[in-house]
Motif scaffolding. Structure first.
Motif, PDB file in Angstrom:
ATOM      1  N   ARG A  25       1.084  -2.035   9.618  1.00 27.75           N
ATOM      2  CA  ARG A  25      -0.015  -2.946   9.929  1.00 27.75           C
ATOM      3  C   ARG A  25       0.409  -4.109  10.818  1.00 27.75           C
ATOM      4  O   ARG A  25      -0.434  -4.787  11.385  1.00 27.75           O
ATOM      5  CB  ARG A  25      -0.605  -3.496   8.630  1.00 27.75           C
ATOM      6  N   ASP A  26       1.704  -4.374  10.926  1.00 32.83           N
ATOM      7  CA  ASP A  26       2.173  -5.479  11.753  1.00 32.83           C
ATOM      8  C   ASP A  26       2.503  -4.992  13.159  1.00 32.83           C
ATOM      9  O   ASP A  26       2.705  -3.796  13.385  1.00 32.83           O
ATOM     10  CB  ASP A  26       3.418  -6.123  11.127  1.00 32.83           C
ATOM     11  N   VAL A  27       2.557  -5.923  14.090  1.00 32.45           N
ATOM     12  CA  VAL A  27       2.832  -5.565  15.483  1.00 32.45           C
ATOM     13  C   VAL A  27       4.250  -5.024  15.633  1.00 32.45           C
ATOM     14  O   VAL A  27       4.561  -4.346  16.615  1.00 32.45           O
ATOM     15  CB  VAL A  27       2.630  -6.791  16.395  1.00 32.45           C
ATOM     16  N   THR A  28       5.125  -5.306  14.674  1.00 33.61           N
ATOM     17  CA  THR A  28       6.494  -4.792  14.730  1.00 33.61           C
ATOM     18  C   THR A  28       6.600  -3.341  14.270  1.00 33.61           C
ATOM     19  O   THR A  28       7.684  -2.763  14.308  1.00 33.61           O
ATOM     20  CB  THR A  28       7.411  -5.655  13.856  1.00 33.61           C
ATOM     21  N   GLY A  29       5.475  -2.759  13.821  1.00 32.85           N
ATOM     22  CA  GLY A  29       5.492  -1.380  13.360  1.00 32.85           C
ATOM     23  C   GLY A  29       5.869  -1.235  11.901  1.00 32.85           C
ATOM     24  O   GLY A  29       6.163  -0.122  11.449  1.00 32.85           O
ATOM     25  N   THR A  30       5.870  -2.325  11.130  1.00 34.85           N
ATOM     26  CA  THR A  30       6.199  -2.287   9.714  1.00 34.85           C
ATOM     27  C   THR A  30       5.085  -2.956   8.915  1.00 34.85           C
ATOM     28  O   THR A  30       4.049  -3.351   9.466  1.00 34.85           O
ATOM     29  CB  THR A  30       7.536  -3.006   9.431  1.00 34.85           C
ATOM     30  N   SER A  31       5.297  -3.088   7.615  1.00 38.28           N
ATOM     31  CA  SER A  31       4.366  -3.783   6.731  1.00 38.28           C
ATOM     32  C   SER A  31       5.168  -4.518   5.672  1.00 38.28           C
ATOM     33  O   SER A  31       6.346  -4.225   5.443  1.00 38.28           O
ATOM     34  CB  SER A  31       3.382  -2.810   6.062  1.00 38.28           C
ATOM     35  N   ASP A  32       4.531  -5.490   5.031  1.00 34.21           N
ATOM     36  CA  ASP A  32       5.106  -6.219   3.898  1.00 34.21           C
ATOM     37  C   ASP A  32       4.214  -5.958   2.684  1.00 34.21           C
ATOM     38  O   ASP A  32       3.402  -6.806   2.312  1.00 34.21           O
ATOM     39  CB  ASP A  32       5.191  -7.716   4.197  1.00 34.21           C
ATOM     40  N   PRO A  33       4.356  -4.780   2.059  1.00 32.42           N
ATOM     41  CA  PRO A  33       3.374  -4.371   1.049  1.00 32.42           C
ATOM     42  C   PRO A  33       3.601  -5.022  -0.314  1.00 32.42           C
ATOM     43  O   PRO A  33       4.732  -5.333  -0.698  1.00 32.42           O
ATOM     44  CB  PRO A  33       3.573  -2.852   0.977  1.00 32.42           C
ATOM     45  N   PHE A  34       2.510  -5.194  -1.018  1.00 29.90           N
ATOM     46  CA  PHE A  34       2.539  -5.566  -2.423  1.00 29.90           C
ATOM     47  C   PHE A  34       1.381  -4.869  -3.118  1.00 29.90           C
ATOM     48  O   PHE A  34       0.394  -4.474  -2.478  1.00 29.90           O
ATOM     49  CB  PHE A  34       2.470  -7.083  -2.623  1.00 29.90           C
ATOM     50  N   ALA A  35       1.521  -4.661  -4.420  1.00 33.56           N
ATOM     51  CA  ALA A  35       0.505  -3.964  -5.207  1.00 33.56           C
ATOM     52  C   ALA A  35      -0.284  -4.965  -6.033  1.00 33.56           C
ATOM     53  O   ALA A  35       0.274  -5.946  -6.540  1.00 33.56           O
ATOM     54  CB  ALA A  35       1.152  -2.925  -6.118  1.00 33.56           C
ATOM     55  N   ARG A  36      -1.574  -4.708  -6.171  1.00 28.32           N
ATOM     56  CA  ARG A  36      -2.465  -5.543  -6.970  1.00 28.32           C
ATOM     57  C   ARG A  36      -3.155  -4.642  -7.991  1.00 28.32           C
ATOM     58  O   ARG A  36      -3.837  -3.688  -7.623  1.00 28.32           O
ATOM     59  CB  ARG A  36      -3.474  -6.245  -6.074  1.00 28.32           C
ATOM     60  N   VAL A  37      -2.956  -4.950  -9.272  1.00 28.08           N
ATOM     61  CA  VAL A  37      -3.476  -4.126 -10.365  1.00 28.08           C
ATOM     62  C   VAL A  37      -4.672  -4.832 -10.999  1.00 28.08           C
ATOM     63  O   VAL A  37      -4.568  -6.002 -11.403  1.00 28.08           O
ATOM     64  CB  VAL A  37      -2.382  -3.858 -11.424  1.00 28.08           C
ATOM     65  N   PHE A  38      -5.800  -4.105 -11.075  1.00 30.36           N
ATOM     66  CA  PHE A  38      -7.017  -4.634 -11.683  1.00 30.36           C
ATOM     67  C   PHE A  38      -7.319  -3.851 -12.958  1.00 30.36           C
ATOM     68  O   PHE A  38      -7.261  -2.617 -12.968  1.00 30.36           O
ATOM     69  CB  PHE A  38      -8.211  -4.505 -10.727  1.00 30.36           C
ATOM     70  N   TRP A  39      -7.666  -4.584 -14.009  1.00 28.39           N
ATOM     71  CA  TRP A  39      -8.156  -3.961 -15.247  1.00 28.39           C
ATOM     72  C   TRP A  39      -9.274  -4.836 -15.772  1.00 28.39           C
ATOM     73  O   TRP A  39      -9.040  -5.893 -16.346  1.00 28.39           O
ATOM     74  CB  TRP A  39      -7.047  -3.818 -16.283  1.00 28.39           C
ATOM     75  N   GLY A  40     -10.509  -4.391 -15.543  1.00 24.62           N
ATOM     76  CA  GLY A  40     -11.659  -5.224 -15.869  1.00 24.62           C
ATOM     77  C   GLY A  40     -11.696  -6.435 -14.952  1.00 24.62           C
ATOM     78  O   GLY A  40     -11.616  -6.331 -13.731  1.00 24.62           O
ATOM     79  N   SER A  41     -11.787  -7.617 -15.546  1.00 27.96           N
ATOM     80  CA  SER A  41     -11.824  -8.866 -14.785  1.00 27.96           C
ATOM     81  C   SER A  41     -10.443  -9.462 -14.570  1.00 27.96           C
ATOM     82  O   SER A  41     -10.320 -10.557 -14.018  1.00 27.96           O
ATOM     83  CB  SER A  41     -12.714  -9.884 -15.503  1.00 27.96           C
ATOM     84  N   GLN A  42      -9.386  -8.785 -14.979  1.00 29.80           N
ATOM     85  CA  GLN A  42      -8.031  -9.291 -14.865  1.00 29.80           C
ATOM     86  C   GLN A  42      -7.300  -8.609 -13.715  1.00 29.80           C
ATOM     87  O   GLN A  42      -7.602  -7.470 -13.359  1.00 29.80           O
ATOM     88  CB  GLN A  42      -7.252  -9.049 -16.163  1.00 29.80           C
ATOM     89  N   SER A  43      -6.325  -9.297 -13.182  1.00 27.94           N
ATOM     90  CA  SER A  43      -5.520  -8.717 -12.104  1.00 27.94           C
ATOM     91  C   SER A  43      -4.143  -9.370 -12.080  1.00 27.94           C
ATOM     92  O   SER A  43      -3.995 -10.548 -12.437  1.00 27.94           O
ATOM     93  CB  SER A  43      -6.203  -8.891 -10.746  1.00 27.94           C
ATOM     94  N   LEU A  44      -3.145  -8.617 -11.663  1.00 25.33           N
ATOM     95  CA  LEU A  44      -1.780  -9.090 -11.470  1.00 25.33           C
ATOM     96  C   LEU A  44      -1.237  -8.480 -10.190  1.00 25.33           C
ATOM     97  O   LEU A  44      -1.718  -7.428  -9.736  1.00 25.33           O
ATOM     98  CB  LEU A  44      -0.884  -8.719 -12.662  1.00 25.33           C
ATOM     99  N   GLU A  45      -0.220  -9.118  -9.623  1.00 26.48           N
ATOM    100  CA  GLU A  45       0.355  -8.651  -8.371  1.00 26.48           C
ATOM    101  C   GLU A  45       1.862  -8.492  -8.511  1.00 26.48           C
ATOM    102  O   GLU A  45       2.508  -9.186  -9.295  1.00 26.48           O
ATOM    103  CB  GLU A  45       0.071  -9.646  -7.230  1.00 26.48           C
ATOM    104  N   THR A  46       2.401  -7.567  -7.714  1.00 22.87           N
ATOM    105  CA  THR A  46       3.855  -7.428  -7.601  1.00 22.87           C
ATOM    106  C   THR A  46       4.366  -8.401  -6.551  1.00 22.87           C
ATOM    107  O   THR A  46       3.593  -9.105  -5.892  1.00 22.87           O
ATOM    108  CB  THR A  46       4.238  -5.998  -7.224  1.00 22.87           C
ATOM    109  N   SER A  47       5.647  -8.411  -6.362  1.00 18.84           N
ATOM    110  CA  SER A  47       6.246  -9.244  -5.316  1.00 18.84           C
ATOM    111  C   SER A  47       5.996  -8.628  -3.942  1.00 18.84           C
ATOM    112  O   SER A  47       5.693  -7.436  -3.819  1.00 18.84           O
ATOM    113  CB  SER A  47       7.742  -9.399  -5.566  1.00 18.84           C
ATOM    114  N   LYS A  48       6.106  -9.437  -2.894  1.00 18.32           N
ATOM    115  CA  LYS A  48       5.961  -8.981  -1.519  1.00 18.32           C
ATOM    116  C   LYS A  48       7.331  -8.551  -0.994  1.00 18.32           C
ATOM    117  O   LYS A  48       8.311  -9.292  -1.115  1.00 18.32           O
ATOM    118  CB  LYS A  48       5.397 -10.076  -0.620  1.00 18.32           C
TER     119      LYS A  48
END
Length: 252
Positions: free
Chosen positions: A136-159
């Protein structure tokens, strides 16, 4: 106007529009038909596909002499659709609009469990890793992270630039009906909004434990634009038989 043929779980429009095209994403590109709204190419290509491919995508581009080419639309053929008829596909197919949220590829590996404790039940989502994500970046790479949703709650992993998180996210169960689990992957950007990378297809209520790699899917699909006629014929090529050197020694 020209056509690019790409391979992948879902070929990335960013890579297709970039010039020169990325060799691992784009297999072939037709000649350009200039100043035409009804182009005819009549070109034929033989492409050797890996056995584990998922989709074969065709992008119709408006070539520009300055800047990036404009993507008019695309069609995507699954492996099952190509192999369904041994005679192949020869028909007009409607183009779909290329939506950045629909241009996803890759898969994510999750380990999901429902744990019972003194404070009640909780969802334990072990986010292991992802692979073959779209750049997704112009350098041809990405800095991905995951976002977990369960109902109205959510948590994220590190970038991270290397998506091997191996992180455990725990969400307590809230009162009410069982909530669906949703796992999304995003590309973190320091400036501007984050870019969507895909979503794991776990839309069912969490009731059992599972560990599996999941192909990422888009949030929504585009609408029909124009049509393109293609002809795709599957064929099987066999590697040459190995040479029996042990049988040649007595002759020598």
């Amino acid at each position: 106007m020209c056509v690019c043929v790409c391979l992948g779980p879902q070929a990335s429009a960013i890579e297709v529009a970039r010039r020169p095209p990325v060799p691992c994403a784009v297999f072939c590109r037709t000649a350009t038909v200039w100043r035409s709204l009804n182009p005819f190419w009549g070109e034929e290509y033989t492409i050797h596909l890996p056995l584990d491919f998922h989709h074969l995508a065709f992008y119709v581009l408006d070539e520009d002499t300055v800047g990036h080419d404009d993507i008019i639309g695309k069609i995507s053929l699954s492996r099952e659709a190509i192999a369904a008829d041994p005679r192949g596909i020869d028909s007009w197919i409607d183009l779909s609009r290329v939506d950045p949220d629909a241009e996803v590829q890759g898969e994510v590996c999750l380990d999901v469990q429902i744990l019972e404790g003194a404070r009640g039940r909780c969802l334990r989502c072990h986010v292991l890793q992802a692979r073959d994500l779209a750049p997704r970046d112009v350098t041809g790479t990405s800095d991905p992270f995951a976002r977990v949703f369960w109902g109205s709650q959510s948590l994220e992993t590190s970038k991270t630039r290397f998506p091997h998180w191996d992180e455990v996210l725990e969400l307590p169960e809230l009162p009410g009906a069982p909530a669906p689990l949703r796992v999304e992957l995003w590309d973190w950007d320091m400036v501007g909004k984050n870019d969507f990378l895909g979503m794991a297809p776990q839309g069912l209520a969490v009731c059992i434990d599972f560990t599996c790699p999941s192909l990422l899917i888009p949030v929504r699909t585009g609408v029909s634009l124009a049509s393109i006629r293609i002809c795709v014929h599957p064929c099987v090529s066999r590697p040459p038989a190995p040479v029996r050197t042990d049988l040649m020694r007595p002759l020598l």
